[in-house]
Design a protein around this motif. Structure first.
Motif, PDB file in Angstrom:
ATOM      1  N   ASP A  32      75.385  27.750  59.942  1.00 19.47           N
ATOM      2  CA  ASP A  32      74.634  27.170  58.825  1.00 19.47           C
ATOM      3  C   ASP A  32      73.830  25.940  59.254  1.00 19.47           C
ATOM      4  N   GLN A  33      74.126  25.420  60.446  1.00 18.09           N
ATOM      5  CA  GLN A  33      73.403  24.263  60.983  1.00 18.09           C
ATOM      6  C   GLN A  33      72.208  24.674  61.841  1.00 18.09           C
ATOM      7  N   ASP A  87      70.295  25.196  68.523  1.00 13.45           N
ATOM      8  CA  ASP A  87      70.303  24.741  67.132  1.00 13.45           C
ATOM      9  C   ASP A  87      69.108  25.251  66.330  1.00 13.45           C
TER      10      ASP A  87
END
Length: 109
Positions: A32-33, A87
């Motif tokens: 979710d990041q 990321d």
């Protein structure tokens, strides 16, 4: 007898239609990041690799919802990003036959 067979057939079709919109891909912790970005947003980032994601685009001969398919593919891409320490992911091509590629980037320090 015919009515019963017709009812069962209708129920089967309804069930398959429902399943064609379901998502079976689960996000891993930390996904979710991970951001889904456009190529121009990762100019200053380190590219860590590439992944190809794929899911079934039909169930029992019925086409699945393209939005659901794309959500699953992004989830798979984000899951792979977590595994590689990235990321950010960038889609590298269009959705085709339940497949799409992502480049994986590390943008944050």
């Amino acid at each position: 007898m015919k009515r019963n067979t017709l009812f069962k057939t209708g129920l089967l079709v309804l069930g398959l239609t429902f399943l064609s919109g379901c998502s079976w891909v689960k996000a891993v912790e930390g996904s979710d990041q991970v951001l889904l970005a456009k190529a121009h947003n990762v100019a200053g980032c380190e590219k860590l690799g590439h992944t190809n994601s794929f899911v079934k685009d039909s169930v029992a001969g019925l086409s699945r919802n393209k939005e659901t398919i794309m959500e699953e593919l992004v989830t798979l891409g984000k899951n792979q990003a977590v595994e590689m320490g990235a990321d950010t992911i960038v889609q590298t091509g269009p959705l085709k036959d339940g497949k799409v590629g992502f480049d994986l980037y590390k943008c944050k320090s």
